[in-house]
Write an enzyme that holds these catalytic residues in place. Structure first.
Site: not given
Ligand code: ATR
Length: 507
Positions: A254, A301
């Protein structure tokens, strides 16, 4: 400013490192203690050797002389007096800075040696290394530096062992800033990585880097990455910050993706990889930096969700959040994995997803978001998982949402022609690093679209077998790119709207 820390054993080798990295660096720290003993006395010649490189340029490259003790992670076992003499010789030859440990600094206040060093006009960097943690207070360090002289720079290299430690280290840098003390505050090791990049935000005079593959200190990265990926020299008070959090985080693609896009769009923003052990502490870090948004990867998450003021239906259905952005009441969670999953599928299909029968393999965390996306698009979904009860649990949970598609769990997949799927999706980790085919018993007709979310490697055994059977295939890297593109769009809007802006609309 990016300073290259040399790691060479010879002066010639150190000069070569400078020549190789010159285009990315603003200064050089010569680690005299890393030179062979026979070479250390030649250190004062470094100025002239570097200047001869510079003759082709107009700038004067600033130099730091450092003779790190063994107790501080270096290789010098000289006495303090001998080290100060060597540093004086470097200062006399035109080095701009000398690194003196805070416990040795009082020696500079008295005697000929101190007078000679201070009188040479060199700037002392009064350094402290803490390899165990982050110190509680810094008043001693400020006093030690002030006693050496007005122009001294305080350097603290500490070792954050947690996200909470990193927050404390940032507050230390802010404390130095509030006291108007010139400083360099760096966190060694994986938890400290953001401090290597946040040079402007922390008010650090400079940051250190090592030549590629040659780490001089825990957590150093190479100058080119600092200069081109993180663009640290371009940071200003208006720079916006974003991050990705995970544990581990070093492998994440990322930062390269988002920093690359900010750069090509000319947006003044930096995206950091942050190792996080406790997501609650990360919310404190997000205020301390401050961040406008962050991406969330394994294993956080689920853990971020209770700290969010708002969540989209995608997050609630998937039970997972991969994107967090500021919203008026705090933080809003979004799951761009859902969009990221659907986008490549919609590109490949020649009909609407609502007309498709899907066989989904797996019922873990990733499967939930995928099943939600398919149900929202109206597909008929059949879930098969190694552990059938888990598939049934997933179906029961998703049935609570009123979505146009249908979903059922099966204990085995039949070969009945009326049941043949249009789309087969692998949501399990099987195939990662070439580890196998999760449905090696399933024969493709060649008419299926086969989608594997595993992206390391993109060509999994399942994808290879499906392609050989004539199926249209979608590799996991396309899902990664699509979810990252959806995240970037959120970040781009926030970065250009500014701090405190409402979160962008997101469905
Ligand atoms: P993720 O969040 O990546 O989906 P997860 O929640 O641990 O990870 O789910 C992993 C999925 O891969 C599950 O469907 C799991 O099957 P089980 O529920 O039976 O454990 C599946 N999986 C992992 N290893 C597998 C294997 N060797 N063979 C078949 N399925 C496997």
């Amino acid at each position: 400013m990016i300073f290259l820390t040399t790691t060479a054993e010879t002066l010639t080798g150190a000069v070569e490192q400078v020549a190789e990295q010159r285009q990315w660096i603003d200064g050089v720290e010569l680690r005299v203690d890393l030179l062979l003993e026979s070479e250390r006395e030649t250190a004062p010649r470094f100025r002239a050797l570097v200047d001869s490189l510079e003759s082709r340029r107009t700038s004067h490259i600033p130099l730091i002389a450092t003779i790190r003790r063994e107790t501080d992670g270096g290789r010098s076992n000289q006495t303090d007096v001998a080290r100060l003499k060597s540093l004086s010789a470097c200062a006399a030859s035109g080095f701009d800075f000398v690194d003196v440990e805070s416990d040795v600094a009082p020696m500079l206040r008295s005697g000929d040696l101190g007078a000679a060093l201070i009188g040479s006009g060199v700037t002392p960097i009064v350094s402290t290394h803490d390899f165990a943690g982050v110190p509680e207070g810094v008043t001693d360090l400020v006093d030690a530096a002030a006693a050496v002289g007005q122009n001294a720079i305080v350097k603290l290299a500490a070792t954050p062992n947690s996200t909470a430690d990193l927050v404390r280290l940032i507050r230390i840098a802010d404390d130095f800033g509030a006291r108007r003390v010139e400083h360099i505050v760096l966190g060694m090791g994986a938890f400290g990585f953001p401090t290597r990049v946040l040079t402007h935000r922390l008010g650090n005079v400079l940051t250190f880097a090592s030549a590629p593959g040659d780490t001089a200190a825990p957590g150093h990265i190479d100058p080119e990455t600092l200069a081109t990926q993180y663009r640290i020299s371009e940071a200003t008070d208006d720079t916006r910050y974003f991050s990705v959090i995970g544990n581990p985080i070093g492998h994440s693609r990322s930062p390269e993706y988002h920093n690359g896009r900010f750069s090509s769009d000319g947006i003044n923003a930096i995206y950091l990889p942050v190792l996080v052990d406790d997501t609650r502490d990360h919310f404190a870090l997000a205020e301390a930096i401050p961040l406008l948004g962050f991406s969330v990867t394994i294993p956080h998450k689920q853990a971020v969700i209770p700290s969010l003021a708002e969540t989209g239906e995608d997050v609630r259905a998937a039970g997972a959040c991969n994107t967090v952005v500021r919203c008026p009441g705090g933080w809003k969670g979004i799951n761009t994995d859902v969009l990221g999953f659907l986008a490549p599928l919609e590109e490949v299909l020649d009909r609407d997803l609502s007309a498709c029968r899907v066989l989904m393999i797996g019922a873990g965390g990733a499967a939930r978001g995928i099943a939600y996306g398919l149900l929202k698009a109206g597909s008929e979904v059949t879930v098969w998982n190694r552990t059938e009860s888990r598939a049934r649990g997933l179906v029961a949970d998703l049935t609570e949402f009123s979505l146009p598609g249908s979903i059922r769990a099966v204990g085995s997949v039949t070969a009945d022609a009326t049941e043949r799927p249009d789309i087969v999706i692998n949501t399990t980790s099987v195939g990662m690093h070439g580890s196998g085919d999760p449905i090696d018993w399933f024969a493709f007709t060649g008419d299926e679209v086969v989608y594997d979310i595993v992206y390391t490697p993109p060509e999994t055994p399942l994808i290879q077998r499906a392609a050989a059977a004539g199926c249209r295939v979608i590799t996991g890297d396309r899902m990664f790119d699509a979810q990252a593109a959806a995240q970037y769009e959120l970040y781009r809007v926030l970065a250009t709207a500014g701090l405190g802006a409402a979160s962008p609309d997101q469905t």
